[in-house]
Write a protein that holds these residues in place. Structure first.
Motif, PDB file in Angstrom:
ATOM      1  N   ASP A 164      39.516  17.943   1.809  1.00  0.00           N
ATOM      2  CA  ASP A 164      38.084  17.844   1.521  1.00  0.00           C
ATOM      3  C   ASP A 164      37.274  17.485   2.768  1.00  0.00           C
ATOM      4  OD1 ASP A 164      36.077  18.235  -0.342  1.00  0.00           O
ATOM      5  OD2 ASP A 164      35.894  16.089  -0.762  1.00  0.00           O
ATOM      6  N   ILE A 165      37.900  16.783   3.713  1.00  0.00           N
ATOM      7  CA  ILE A 165      37.178  16.475   4.959  1.00  0.00           C
ATOM      8  C   ILE A 165      36.739  17.788   5.608  1.00  0.00           C
ATOM      9  CG2 ILE A 165      37.419  15.553   7.301  1.00  0.00           C
ATOM     10  CD1 ILE A 165      39.412  13.506   6.211  1.00  0.00           C
ATOM     11  N   ILE A 166      37.677  18.743   5.657  1.00  0.00           N
ATOM     12  CA  ILE A 166      37.364  20.032   6.290  1.00  0.00           C
ATOM     13  C   ILE A 166      36.304  20.779   5.483  1.00  0.00           C
ATOM     14  CG2 ILE A 166      38.333  22.235   7.012  1.00  0.00           C
ATOM     15  CD1 ILE A 166      40.887  21.001   7.535  1.00  0.00           C
ATOM     16  N   LEU A 167      36.438  20.731   4.162  1.00  0.00           N
ATOM     17  CA  LEU A 167      35.463  21.448   3.325  1.00  0.00           C
ATOM     18  C   LEU A 167      34.069  20.846   3.498  1.00  0.00           C
ATOM     19  CD1 LEU A 167      37.507  21.952   0.008  1.00  0.00           C
ATOM     20  CD2 LEU A 167      37.260  23.519   1.941  1.00  0.00           C
ATOM     21  N   GLN A 168      33.994  19.535   3.633  1.00  0.00           N
ATOM     22  CA  GLN A 168      32.678  18.916   3.795  1.00  0.00           C
ATOM     23  C   GLN A 168      32.089  19.196   5.179  1.00  0.00           C
ATOM     24  OE1 GLN A 168      33.696  14.839   2.189  1.00  0.00           O
ATOM     25  NE2 GLN A 168      31.956  15.268   0.880  1.00  0.00           N
ATOM     26  N   LEU A 169      32.957  19.314   6.189  1.00  0.00           N
ATOM     27  CA  LEU A 169      32.451  19.601   7.542  1.00  0.00           C
ATOM     28  C   LEU A 169      32.031  21.063   7.700  1.00  0.00           C
ATOM     29  CD1 LEU A 169      34.981  17.653   9.846  1.00  0.00           C
ATOM     30  CD2 LEU A 169      32.702  16.945   9.101  1.00  0.00           C
TER      31      LEU A 169
ATOM     32  N   LEU B 106      31.977  13.376  13.236  1.00  0.00           N
ATOM     33  CA  LEU B 106      32.246  12.420  12.144  1.00  0.00           C
ATOM     34  C   LEU B 106      31.053  11.497  11.931  1.00  0.00           C
ATOM     35  CD1 LEU B 106      35.987  11.555  12.831  1.00  0.00           C
ATOM     36  CD2 LEU B 106      35.068  12.957  10.971  1.00  0.00           C
ATOM     37  N   LYS B 107      30.424  11.088  13.025  1.00  0.00           N
ATOM     38  CA  LYS B 107      29.236  10.237  12.895  1.00  0.00           C
ATOM     39  C   LYS B 107      28.165  10.975  12.089  1.00  0.00           C
ATOM     40  CE  LYS B 107      29.521   7.754  17.325  1.00  0.00           C
ATOM     41  NZ  LYS B 107      28.867   6.466  17.112  1.00  0.00           N
TER      42      LYS B 107
ATOM     43  N   SER C  36      34.656   5.798  14.106  1.00  0.00           N
ATOM     44  CA  SER C  36      33.422   6.486  14.499  1.00  0.00           C
ATOM     45  C   SER C  36      32.300   5.486  14.766  1.00  0.00           C
ATOM     46  CB  SER C  36      33.026   7.571  13.505  1.00  0.00           C
ATOM     47  OG  SER C  36      32.760   7.008  12.272  1.00  0.00           O
ATOM     48  N   GLU C  37      32.352   4.317  14.144  1.00  0.00           N
ATOM     49  CA  GLU C  37      31.340   3.300  14.466  1.00  0.00           C
ATOM     50  C   GLU C  37      31.583   2.712  15.861  1.00  0.00           C
ATOM     51  OE1 GLU C  37      31.403   0.599  11.154  1.00  0.00           O
ATOM     52  OE2 GLU C  37      29.866   1.755  10.070  1.00  0.00           O
ATOM     53  N   ALA C  38      32.851   2.633  16.238  1.00  0.00           N
ATOM     54  CA  ALA C  38      33.174   2.081  17.566  1.00  0.00           C
ATOM     55  C   ALA C  38      32.974   3.125  18.663  1.00  0.00           C
ATOM     56  CB  ALA C  38      34.624   1.593  17.574  1.00  0.00           C
ATOM     57  N   ALA C  39      33.052   4.403  18.311  1.00  0.00           N
ATOM     58  CA  ALA C  39      33.090   5.475  19.322  1.00  0.00           C
ATOM     59  C   ALA C  39      31.703   5.887  19.798  1.00  0.00           C
ATOM     60  CB  ALA C  39      33.792   6.689  18.725  1.00  0.00           C
ATOM     61  N   SER C  40      31.667   6.464  21.006  1.00  0.00           N
ATOM     62  CA  SER C  40      30.464   7.157  21.471  1.00  0.00           C
ATOM     63  C   SER C  40      30.600   8.616  21.053  1.00  0.00           C
ATOM     64  CB  SER C  40      30.367   7.102  22.992  1.00  0.00           C
ATOM     65  OG  SER C  40      30.477   5.784  23.423  1.00  0.00           O
ATOM     66  N   ASP C  41      29.479   9.346  21.120  1.00  0.00           N
ATOM     67  CA  ASP C  41      29.482  10.738  20.644  1.00  0.00           C
ATOM     68  C   ASP C  41      30.584  11.587  21.276  1.00  0.00           C
ATOM     69  OD1 ASP C  41      27.378  10.163  19.077  1.00  0.00           O
ATOM     70  OD2 ASP C  41      25.952  11.544  20.042  1.00  0.00           O
ATOM     71  N   GLY C  42      30.848  11.408  22.557  1.00  0.00           N
ATOM     72  CA  GLY C  42      31.802  12.279  23.266  1.00  0.00           C
ATOM     73  C   GLY C  42      33.249  11.845  23.122  1.00  0.00           C
ATOM     74  N   ASP C  43      33.475  10.735  22.455  1.00  0.00           N
ATOM     75  CA  ASP C  43      34.854  10.261  22.278  1.00  0.00           C
ATOM     76  C   ASP C  43      35.591  11.144  21.271  1.00  0.00           C
ATOM     77  OD1 ASP C  43      34.366   8.272  24.065  1.00  0.00           O
ATOM     78  OD2 ASP C  43      34.072   6.703  22.564  1.00  0.00           O
ATOM     79  N   ILE C  44      36.895  10.955  21.193  1.00  0.00           N
ATOM     80  CA  ILE C  44      37.717  11.803  20.322  1.00  0.00           C
ATOM     81  C   ILE C  44      38.511  10.919  19.365  1.00  0.00           C
ATOM     82  CG2 ILE C  44      39.656  13.444  20.309  1.00  0.00           C
ATOM     83  CD1 ILE C  44      38.559  14.431  23.056  1.00  0.00           C
ATOM     84  N   ILE C  45      38.548  11.351  18.104  1.00  0.00           N
ATOM     85  CA  ILE C  45      39.263  10.570  17.088  1.00  0.00           C
ATOM     86  C   ILE C  45      40.374  11.444  16.511  1.00  0.00           C
ATOM     87  CG2 ILE C  45      39.053   9.384  14.863  1.00  0.00           C
ATOM     88  CD1 ILE C  45      36.066   8.902  15.598  1.00  0.00           C
ATOM     89  N   ILE C  46      41.591  10.914  16.550  1.00  0.00           N
ATOM     90  CA  ILE C  46      42.745  11.671  16.046  1.00  0.00           C
ATOM     91  C   ILE C  46      43.287  10.976  14.804  1.00  0.00           C
ATOM     92  CG2 ILE C  46      45.163  12.241  16.585  1.00  0.00           C
ATOM     93  CD1 ILE C  46      44.280  13.281  19.160  1.00  0.00           C
ATOM     94  N   THR C  47      43.656  11.761  13.803  1.00  0.00           N
ATOM     95  CA  THR C  47      44.378  11.187  12.659  1.00  0.00           C
ATOM     96  C   THR C  47      45.787  11.774  12.644  1.00  0.00           C
ATOM     97  OG1 THR C  47      43.594  12.948  11.166  1.00  0.00           O
ATOM     98  CG2 THR C  47      42.347  10.900  11.189  1.00  0.00           C
TER      99      THR C  47
ATOM    100  N   LYS D   3      25.179  12.156   7.162  1.00  0.00           N
ATOM    101  CA  LYS D   3      24.695  13.168   6.223  1.00  0.00           C
ATOM    102  C   LYS D   3      25.116  12.871   4.786  1.00  0.00           C
ATOM    103  CE  LYS D   3      24.985  18.075   5.097  1.00  0.00           C
ATOM    104  NZ  LYS D   3      25.389  19.417   5.433  1.00  0.00           N
ATOM    105  N   TYR D   4      26.398  12.588   4.597  1.00  0.00           N
ATOM    106  CA  TYR D   4      26.919  12.451   3.230  1.00  0.00           C
ATOM    107  C   TYR D   4      26.966  11.012   2.719  1.00  0.00           C
ATOM    108  CZ  TYR D   4      28.677  17.243   3.856  1.00  0.00           C
ATOM    109  OH  TYR D   4      28.788  18.576   4.068  1.00  0.00           O
ATOM    110  N   GLY D   5      26.900  10.045   3.615  1.00  0.00           N
ATOM    111  CA  GLY D   5      26.995   8.636   3.193  1.00  0.00           C
ATOM    112  C   GLY D   5      28.283   8.388   2.423  1.00  0.00           C
ATOM    113  N   ASP D   6      28.150   7.758   1.264  1.00  0.00           N
ATOM    114  CA  ASP D   6      29.335   7.389   0.474  1.00  0.00           C
ATOM    115  C   ASP D   6      30.073   8.605  -0.084  1.00  0.00           C
ATOM    116  OD1 ASP D   6      28.912   4.799   0.911  1.00  0.00           O
ATOM    117  OD2 ASP D   6      27.950   4.382  -1.026  1.00  0.00           O
ATOM    118  N   ARG D   7      29.412   9.766  -0.066  1.00  0.00           N
ATOM    119  CA  ARG D   7      30.078  10.961  -0.609  1.00  0.00           C
ATOM    120  C   ARG D   7      31.053  11.584   0.398  1.00  0.00           C
ATOM    121  NH1 ARG D   7      26.262  15.059  -1.556  1.00  0.00           N
ATOM    122  NH2 ARG D   7      24.997  13.917  -0.077  1.00  0.00           N
TER     123      ARG D   7
END
Ligand SMILES: Nc1nc2c(ncn2[C@@H]2O[C@H](COP(=O)(O)OP(=O)(O)O)[C@@H](O)[C@H]2O)c(=O)[nH]1
Ligand SMILES: [Mg+2]
Length: 266
Positions: free
Chosen positions: A214-219, A192-193, A102-113, A198-202
């Motif tokens: 938890d990623i989904i719950l936080q989003l 993700l950015k 997400s640091e390398a990406a622009s807002d419109g880019d897509i990140i897959i896991t 918003k959450y920082g280290d949390r």
């Protein structure tokens, strides 16, 4: 026919020009699977007209030949390796991969896991990318949508995932989500950015496999539009055993549900 061809060409052009795609793979002792997966990614994506991609593997202190294999592939593929000297667990690993992307990406880019165990077929990436382009912010490869199939997973693990799906739908429902635990997902990079801001280290502070849910719950509290596409889980392709400690994951997931549901400490 000509119109179709022109449309296809435009589509390919559009994918290439507009979206950079990052594929984040958490890897722990995946010497038997990672090479096969990287081969399929490097075939499937160009076949689908996606040339503008980068793979980010977080090697989480593997003690087998994973690193050696990665270094070899990095010479011919667009592959970045993030190295943990010691094994930290899936949570910190997926976090470091998503942060890097997400640091390398622009807002419109897509990140897959996706898992690095070659059970998540990269052929679905094209559809997931297009579903994001249709307007969804997060797209989950789901075992609970019409057309989904599961091969090679034990009855016990199937039942566990299904129970998790029902429990989450009941206690912490999210519009558009049935499969809370599958790690094969696409995220609009902007989301993700914003979550890291918003959450920082949390953000993604769980250590084990429960970090994925938890990623989904936080989003969930961020106005994110979730969607799913049916998915063929090829667990039969996996060499070696699962790295998930079922008992520990179940206990930690139950604890997480209580925390998110009742303490609501996000
Ligand atoms: N970083 C890290 N990744 C892990 C660890 N355990 C598993 N993984 C990775 O997490 C993903 C999921 O693990 P996997 O064994 O496929 O679990 P399963 O598919 O649920 O049986 C795979 O890509 C593993 O390499 C760990 O301790 N650290
Ligand atoms: Mg797996």
């Amino acid at each position: 026919m000509i119109a179709q061809f022109v449309q296809l060409e435009l589509n390919v052009f559009y994918v290439n020009m507009k979206n950079h795609l990052y594929i984040v793979l958490p890897a722990y002792n995946e010497e038997a699977n990672i090479g096969k997966l990287l081969d399929s990614i490097s075939c499937c994506l160009p076949d689908a007209g996606i040339d503008n991609y980068e793979i980010v593997v977080v090697n989480d202190g593997s003690v087998d030949r994973t690193m050696e294999i990665l270094k070899d592939y990095a010479q011919r593929l667009p592959l970045k390796i993030v190295q943990h000297e010691k094994n930290k667990g899936l949570g910190p690993t997926i976090r470091d991969g998503l942060l890097f992307a997400s640091e390398a990406a622009s807002d419109g880019d897509i990140i897959i896991t996706m898992d690095a165990d070659d059970t998540h077929t990269p052929g679905l990436v094209y559809r997931m990318v297009n579903t994001i382009r249709e307007g969804y912010d997060v797209v989950i490869a789901s075992r609970y949508r019409k057309g989904a199939r599961v091969y090679g997973l034990s009855c016990g693990r199937r039942l566990l995932s299904l129970m998790a799906s029902y429990i989450f739908r009941l206690l912490l429902p999210i519009k558009g989500v049935k499969d809370f635990t599958c790690g094969y997902r696409a995220y609009r990079a902007r989301v993700l950015k914003e979550a890291f801001a918003k959450y920082g280290d949390r953000f993604i502070d769980q250590q084990g496999f429960q970090a994925m849910v938890d990623i989904i719950l936080q989003l969930r509290s961020m106005n994110v539009i979730f969607g799913e596409v049916p998915f063929i889980l090829r667990y039969d392709m996996k060499q070696g055993t699962s790295k998930m400690n079922v008992k520990v994951t179940v206990m930690k997931t139950l604890k997480l549900i209580l925390k998110r549901k009742f303490a609501n400490k996000l």
